[in-house]
Design a protein around this motif. Structure first.
Motif, PDB file in Angstrom:
ATOM      1  N   ASP A   1      30.273 116.627  14.785  1.00 29.79           N
ATOM      2  CA  ASP A   1      29.766 117.881  14.786  1.00 29.79           C
ATOM      3  C   ASP A   1      30.585 118.785  15.837  1.00 29.79           C
ATOM      4  O   ASP A   1      30.957 120.291  15.787  1.00 29.79           O
ATOM      5  CB  ASP A   1      28.698 117.768  14.639  1.00 29.79           C
TER       6      ASP A   1
ATOM      7  N   ASP B   1      27.020 122.341  20.459  1.00 32.92           N
ATOM      8  CA  ASP B   1      26.491 120.725  20.129  1.00 32.92           C
ATOM      9  C   ASP B   1      25.698 120.578  21.277  1.00 32.92           C
ATOM     10  O   ASP B   1      25.271 119.458  20.751  1.00 32.92           O
ATOM     11  CB  ASP B   1      27.418 119.927  19.243  1.00 32.92           C
TER      12      ASP B   1
ATOM     13  N   HIS C   1      21.909 123.399  17.917  1.00 31.49           N
ATOM     14  CA  HIS C   1      20.930 122.984  16.246  1.00 31.49           C
ATOM     15  C   HIS C   1      19.883 121.936  17.322  1.00 31.49           C
ATOM     16  O   HIS C   1      18.671 121.238  17.068  1.00 31.49           O
ATOM     17  CB  HIS C   1      21.670 122.774  14.853  1.00 31.49           C
ATOM     18  N   HIS C   2      19.868 121.539  18.626  1.00 31.84           N
ATOM     19  CA  HIS C   2      19.373 120.910  18.662  1.00 31.84           C
ATOM     20  C   HIS C   2      18.193 121.565  19.868  1.00 31.84           C
ATOM     21  O   HIS C   2      17.952 122.552  20.409  1.00 31.84           O
ATOM     22  CB  HIS C   2      19.623 119.527  20.361  1.00 31.84           C
TER      23      HIS C   2
ATOM     24  N   THR D   1      25.999 122.099  13.922  1.00 27.60           N
ATOM     25  CA  THR D   1      26.256 122.825  14.613  1.00 27.60           C
ATOM     26  C   THR D   1      27.394 123.791  13.749  1.00 27.60           C
ATOM     27  O   THR D   1      27.065 125.047  13.506  1.00 27.60           O
ATOM     28  CB  THR D   1      26.695 122.445  15.421  1.00 27.60           C
TER      29      THR D   1
ATOM     30  N   ASP E   1      26.422 115.096  10.177  1.00 30.03           N
ATOM     31  CA  ASP E   1      25.371 115.641  10.773  1.00 30.03           C
ATOM     32  C   ASP E   1      24.502 115.206   9.588  1.00 30.03           C
ATOM     33  O   ASP E   1      22.844 115.789  10.281  1.00 30.03           O
ATOM     34  CB  ASP E   1      25.362 117.007  11.437  1.00 30.03           C
TER      35      ASP E   1
HETATM   36 MN   LIG Z   1      25.388 118.467  15.980  1.00 22.80          MN
END
Ligand SMILES: [Mn+2]
Length: 335
Positions: A28, A90, A116-117, A136, A166
């Motif tokens: 990703d 990421d 996207h964390h 991501t 992912d």
């Molecule tokens: Mn990711």
């Protein structure tokens, strides 16, 4: 002004853009940076990806233009390159990009994150951070479209691969209609699904199967079979000469169990035991990981458990599983 407007105007104002991702990047991180870099070059920018380490050979097929450099290689070839914008994909902290890249980033250059964390304390009107995104790569794909850059097969394949990885091939709850709408556009460039899938997954050698058989053999569950776990022993990783990165998908094997709620994989790292968690869909393993000192997504999370002096790996595991049971029970009474 949407976050896409913000990014577009920041990118338009920049001339020399550096893209990077976290250390020990997965597909990703890598796929997102490669697609974004190729798209930004199409958009007329001077742009490079600089990672802490050179791109591993098995990812090089995603980078036909060789846009990714290891830090040392880049510095020796481009000693005068001074970016005026840095985009980190990421991850949402400088601390994860690696020591050399982190120092290179410095203070004077603006940094934008696409991720996207879960994160605390970042201004979401400046950074593109969306924990509901499947990858991501999905956010990067939406951004490329917004910039008006046409998807070509070359630009599409890395983010397509990022999304496969992912979502563990579209099985996580983060997969949305938007994910599929983007994937449809990527596929329209001529991506061949079996070829793309095999490019990232179909690269194993037979010793990988032997390591898999060792770890499957350790599978165990608690009494009601809601929690299952496996142990990856250091001696097995070295005996079967496997890359740790190659072992990440092993945990998914547990998700086929009938009553499973939480799958865990322990990796014996000596002083520490690395613990990965996956959810069958209904329980937030990010919360469980947080309770154990780690973090992550609702469907996929991780933590490190410190081994106390004299403690065996089995003792660490049984103690940790008890803790997971407690947290799971509290989540069940909450819902
Ligand atoms: Mn990711």
């Amino acid at each position: 002004m949407t976050i896409l407007d913000v990014f577009k105007s920041r990118i338009q104002a920049a001339e020399r853009i550096l893209i990077t991702t976290h250390e020990f990047p997965d597909a990703d991180g890598i796929g997102s940076e490669i697609s974004l870099c190729m798209a930004l070059r199409e958009f007329g920018k001077k742009c490079f990806c600089i990672n802490e380490e050179p791109l591993l050979e098995r990812y090089q097929y995603m980078d036909p233009d060789k846009v990714v450099y290891g830090f040392k290689d880049f510095q020796s070839k481009n000693p005068d390159f001074k970016p005026d914008l840095i985009i980190v994909v990421d991850t949402n902290t400088k601390l994860r990009v690696g020591t050399d890249v982190c120092r290179f980033i410095g203070e004077a250059v603006p940094v934008l994150y696409i991720d996207h964390h879960p994160c605390r304390g970042r201004d979401l009107s400046t950074h593109c951070i969306d924990v509901t995104a499947a990858a991501t790569g999905q956010l990067v794909g939406e951004m490329i479209e917004y910039l008006g850059v046409q998807f070509t097969k070359k630009i599409a394949l890395p983010i397509y691969t990022a999304i496969i990885i992912d979502t563990s091939s579209f099985r996580y709850p983060t997969v949305s209609a938007n994910t599929h709408r983007l994937v449809a556009k990527l596929m329209a460039t001529g991506i061949n699904p079996p070829e793309a899938y095999n490019g990232i997954y179909g690269t194993k050698r037979v010793h990988h199967m032997h390591l898999l058989s060792r770890i499957l053999d350790t599978a165990a569950t608690n009494a009601d079979e809601s929690i299952a776990w496996m142990l990856l022993r250091q001696e097995d990783i070295s005996k079967f000469a496997s890359d740790v990165e190659d072992t990440h998908a092993f945990i998914n094997n547990l998700l086929v169990l009938n009553n499973i709620k939480v799958a865990c994989m322990f990796r014996d790292d000596g002083d520490h035991i690395k613990m990965s968690l996956r959810s069958s869909g209904d329980y937030d393993v990010g919360v469980i990981a947080l309770a154990l000192g780690g973090g992550g997504h609702s469907h996929s999370a991780a933590t490190m458990i410190k081994r106390l002096p004299g403690e065996s790996t089995e003792q660490v595991i049984s103690k940790t599983i008890k803790r997971v049971e407690e947290v799971l029970k509290s989540l069940e009474t909450e819902s």
